[in-house]
Write an enzyme that holds these catalytic residues in place. Structure first.
Site, PDB file in Angstrom:
ATOM      1  N   SER A   7      31.379  47.186  40.394  1.00 34.58           N
ATOM      2  CA  SER A   7      32.834  47.148  40.537  1.00 34.58           C
ATOM      3  C   SER A   7      33.450  48.436  40.020  1.00 34.58           C
ATOM      4  O   SER A   7      33.286  48.783  38.840  1.00 34.58           O
ATOM      5  CB  SER A   7      33.399  45.964  39.756  1.00 34.58           C
ATOM      6  N   HIS A  30      32.076  47.284  45.056  1.00 36.21           N
ATOM      7  CA  HIS A  30      33.119  46.267  44.954  1.00 36.21           C
ATOM      8  C   HIS A  30      34.431  46.928  44.549  1.00 36.21           C
ATOM      9  O   HIS A  30      34.507  47.629  43.532  1.00 36.21           O
ATOM     10  CB  HIS A  30      32.712  45.218  43.916  1.00 36.21           C
ATOM     11  N   ASP A  32      38.385  46.222  43.685  1.00 33.77           N
ATOM     12  CA  ASP A  32      39.402  45.227  43.355  1.00 33.77           C
ATOM     13  C   ASP A  32      40.795  45.765  43.671  1.00 33.77           C
ATOM     14  O   ASP A  32      41.214  46.786  43.130  1.00 33.77           O
ATOM     15  CB  ASP A  32      39.337  44.876  41.865  1.00 33.77           C
ATOM     16  N   MET A  34      44.634  44.837  43.318  1.00 32.78           N
ATOM     17  CA  MET A  34      45.543  43.940  42.594  1.00 32.78           C
ATOM     18  C   MET A  34      46.979  44.428  42.747  1.00 32.78           C
ATOM     19  O   MET A  34      47.227  45.638  42.726  1.00 32.78           O
ATOM     20  CB  MET A  34      45.173  43.899  41.108  1.00 32.78           C
ATOM     21  N   HIS A  63      37.978  43.118  47.388  1.00 33.68           N
ATOM     22  CA  HIS A  63      38.410  41.851  46.801  1.00 33.68           C
ATOM     23  C   HIS A  63      39.922  41.918  46.640  1.00 33.68           C
ATOM     24  O   HIS A  63      40.426  42.604  45.754  1.00 33.68           O
ATOM     25  CB  HIS A  63      37.709  41.658  45.448  1.00 33.68           C
ATOM     26  N   MET A  65      43.098  40.645  45.414  1.00 33.06           N
ATOM     27  CA  MET A  65      43.773  39.762  44.469  1.00 33.06           C
ATOM     28  C   MET A  65      45.269  40.034  44.605  1.00 33.06           C
ATOM     29  O   MET A  65      45.911  40.605  43.719  1.00 33.06           O
ATOM     30  CB  MET A  65      43.264  40.024  43.050  1.00 33.06           C
ATOM     31  N   MET A 134      34.850  33.018  41.161  1.00 28.43           N
ATOM     32  CA  MET A 134      35.267  33.815  40.012  1.00 28.43           C
ATOM     33  C   MET A 134      34.735  33.181  38.733  1.00 28.43           C
ATOM     34  O   MET A 134      34.939  31.983  38.491  1.00 28.43           O
ATOM     35  CB  MET A 134      36.786  33.916  39.948  1.00 28.43           C
ATOM     36  N   GLY A 139      41.990  39.447  37.308  1.00 30.01           N
ATOM     37  CA  GLY A 139      43.064  40.320  36.852  1.00 30.01           C
ATOM     38  C   GLY A 139      42.615  41.479  35.995  1.00 30.01           C
ATOM     39  O   GLY A 139      43.166  42.570  36.094  1.00 30.01           O
ATOM     40  N   PHE A 140      41.592  41.273  35.180  1.00 33.01           N
ATOM     41  CA  PHE A 140      41.158  42.340  34.280  1.00 33.01           C
ATOM     42  C   PHE A 140      39.639  42.357  34.162  1.00 33.01           C
ATOM     43  O   PHE A 140      38.994  41.303  34.185  1.00 33.01           O
ATOM     44  CB  PHE A 140      41.764  42.165  32.882  1.00 33.01           C
ATOM     45  N   GLY A 141      39.067  43.555  34.027  1.00 27.18           N
ATOM     46  CA  GLY A 141      37.643  43.685  33.812  1.00 27.18           C
ATOM     47  C   GLY A 141      37.306  43.483  32.348  1.00 27.18           C
ATOM     48  O   GLY A 141      38.177  43.427  31.482  1.00 27.18           O
ATOM     49  N   GLY A 142      36.000  43.366  32.069  1.00 26.75           N
ATOM     50  CA  GLY A 142      35.541  43.286  30.697  1.00 26.75           C
ATOM     51  C   GLY A 142      35.691  41.937  30.034  1.00 26.75           C
ATOM     52  O   GLY A 142      35.503  41.816  28.816  1.00 26.75           O
ATOM     53  N   ASP A 172      31.676  36.916  40.307  1.00 26.35           N
ATOM     54  CA  ASP A 172      32.405  38.088  39.819  1.00 26.35           C
ATOM     55  C   ASP A 172      33.071  37.732  38.500  1.00 26.35           C
ATOM     56  O   ASP A 172      33.881  36.811  38.441  1.00 26.35           O
ATOM     57  CB  ASP A 172      33.449  38.498  40.861  1.00 26.35           C
ATOM     58  N   GLY A 173      32.702  38.477  37.445  1.00 24.13           N
ATOM     59  CA  GLY A 173      33.334  38.275  36.147  1.00 24.13           C
ATOM     60  C   GLY A 173      32.333  38.057  35.037  1.00 24.13           C
ATOM     61  O   GLY A 173      31.671  37.022  34.992  1.00 24.13           O
ATOM     62  N   GLY A 174      32.174  39.054  34.174  1.00 18.79           N
ATOM     63  CA  GLY A 174      31.267  38.908  33.045  1.00 18.79           C
ATOM     64  C   GLY A 174      29.802  38.910  33.411  1.00 18.79           C
ATOM     65  O   GLY A 174      28.952  38.489  32.612  1.00 18.79           O
ATOM     66  N   GLY A 194      30.645  45.099  36.642  1.00 19.25           N
ATOM     67  CA  GLY A 194      31.500  46.244  36.348  1.00 19.25           C
ATOM     68  C   GLY A 194      31.021  47.031  35.153  1.00 19.25           C
ATOM     69  O   GLY A 194      30.270  47.992  35.267  1.00 19.25           O
ATOM     70  N   SER A 195      31.433  46.597  33.962  1.00 19.78           N
ATOM     71  CA  SER A 195      31.076  47.335  32.749  1.00 19.78           C
ATOM     72  C   SER A 195      29.573  47.334  32.508  1.00 19.78           C
ATOM     73  O   SER A 195      29.036  48.285  31.927  1.00 19.78           O
ATOM     74  CB  SER A 195      31.815  46.743  31.536  1.00 19.78           C
TER      75      SER A 195
END
Length: 227
Positions: A7, A30, A32, A34, A63, A65, A134, A139-142, A172-174, A194-195
């Site tokens: 991401s 990926h 995002d 927003m 993606h 959002m 999800m 809304g936010f990464g990390g 997607d997410g964590g 992502g991170s």
């Protein structure tokens, strides 16, 4: 084969072209989008996607959002997206939108927020190429991975198998080295990271390591995936 989609939300936005090439071996990139309405964050739009598509050979996994994806999704395909994900919570006519995305030559995908159940949308699955679960609030990464999403991933994989569909199941997410195996065991086969990728000393190696963990977990789970 498990697909790893880094991401760019976790990348350096001042060096997007370089960051896109830093994840050599990634299956998709990926992206995002927003709008600060559907989610409380603002990222990028059509012009940046168009520039990014020219800067990398890796296909773009968009993606959205955003509010009113029915209006905006076609523009992102024209900008170079190979896959477009819209949120069912935001789409006015999800079946019509999925068909329009496919008709324009992109893969059609539908995303669900953590609190949105999959079961009411079972009949829509044949209209899709991918479903995105999800595993954080969008809304936010990390953010930290939500373990309570694992049963939902498992139920979604069961629905896909029951209908005999050749569709992808994305999370997607964590997603990280610590969580990807649980996602794969539950039935996911496309992983947005992502991170976990862009914070690594060697992002390309991070992609390879994540894929290996996912494929090992999938093989042990026995449900299998094919792309």
């Amino acid at each position: 084969m498990a697909l790893i989609n880094p991401s760019i939300l976790s990348a350096d936005f001042a060096r997007l072209a370089e960051e896109a090439t830093a994840v050599e071996g990634a299956d998709w990139l990926h992206v995002d989008v927003m709008d600060n309405h559907f989610v409380p964050n603002l990222t990028l739009g059509v012009p940046v996607v168009e520039s990014l598509s020219k800067a990398t050979d890796t296909p773009l996994d968009l993606h959205l959002m955003i509010e009113d994806p029915d209006r905006w999704a076609p523009q992102y395909i024209e900008a170079g997206a190979g896959s477009v994900t819209f949120h069912v919570e935001a789409a006015a006519a999800p079946v019509r939108l999925a068909r329009e995305i496919r008709a324009k030559g992109a893969r059609a995908s539908m995303a669900l927020k953590p609190a949105t159940p999959i079961e009411p949308y079972e009949d829509l699955l044949p209209e899709l190429d991918m479903l995105l679960i999800m595993t954080v609030e969008p809304g936010f990464g990390g953010q930290a991975f939500l373990d309570i999403m694992l049963p939902k991933i498992r139920r979604t994989r069961e629905l896909i198998s029951r209908h005999g569909l050749e569709m992808w199941l994305q999370v997607d997410g964590g997603v990280s080295a610590a969580t990807i195996e649980r996602c794969a065991e539950a039935g996911a086969d496309v992983f947005v990271a992502g991170s976990a990728v862009y914070s690594a000393d060697d992002p390309a190696k991070a992609v390879r390591d994540l894929r290996e963990k996912a494929e090992t977990a999938t093989a042990a789970a026995g449900w299998g995936c094919a792309h």
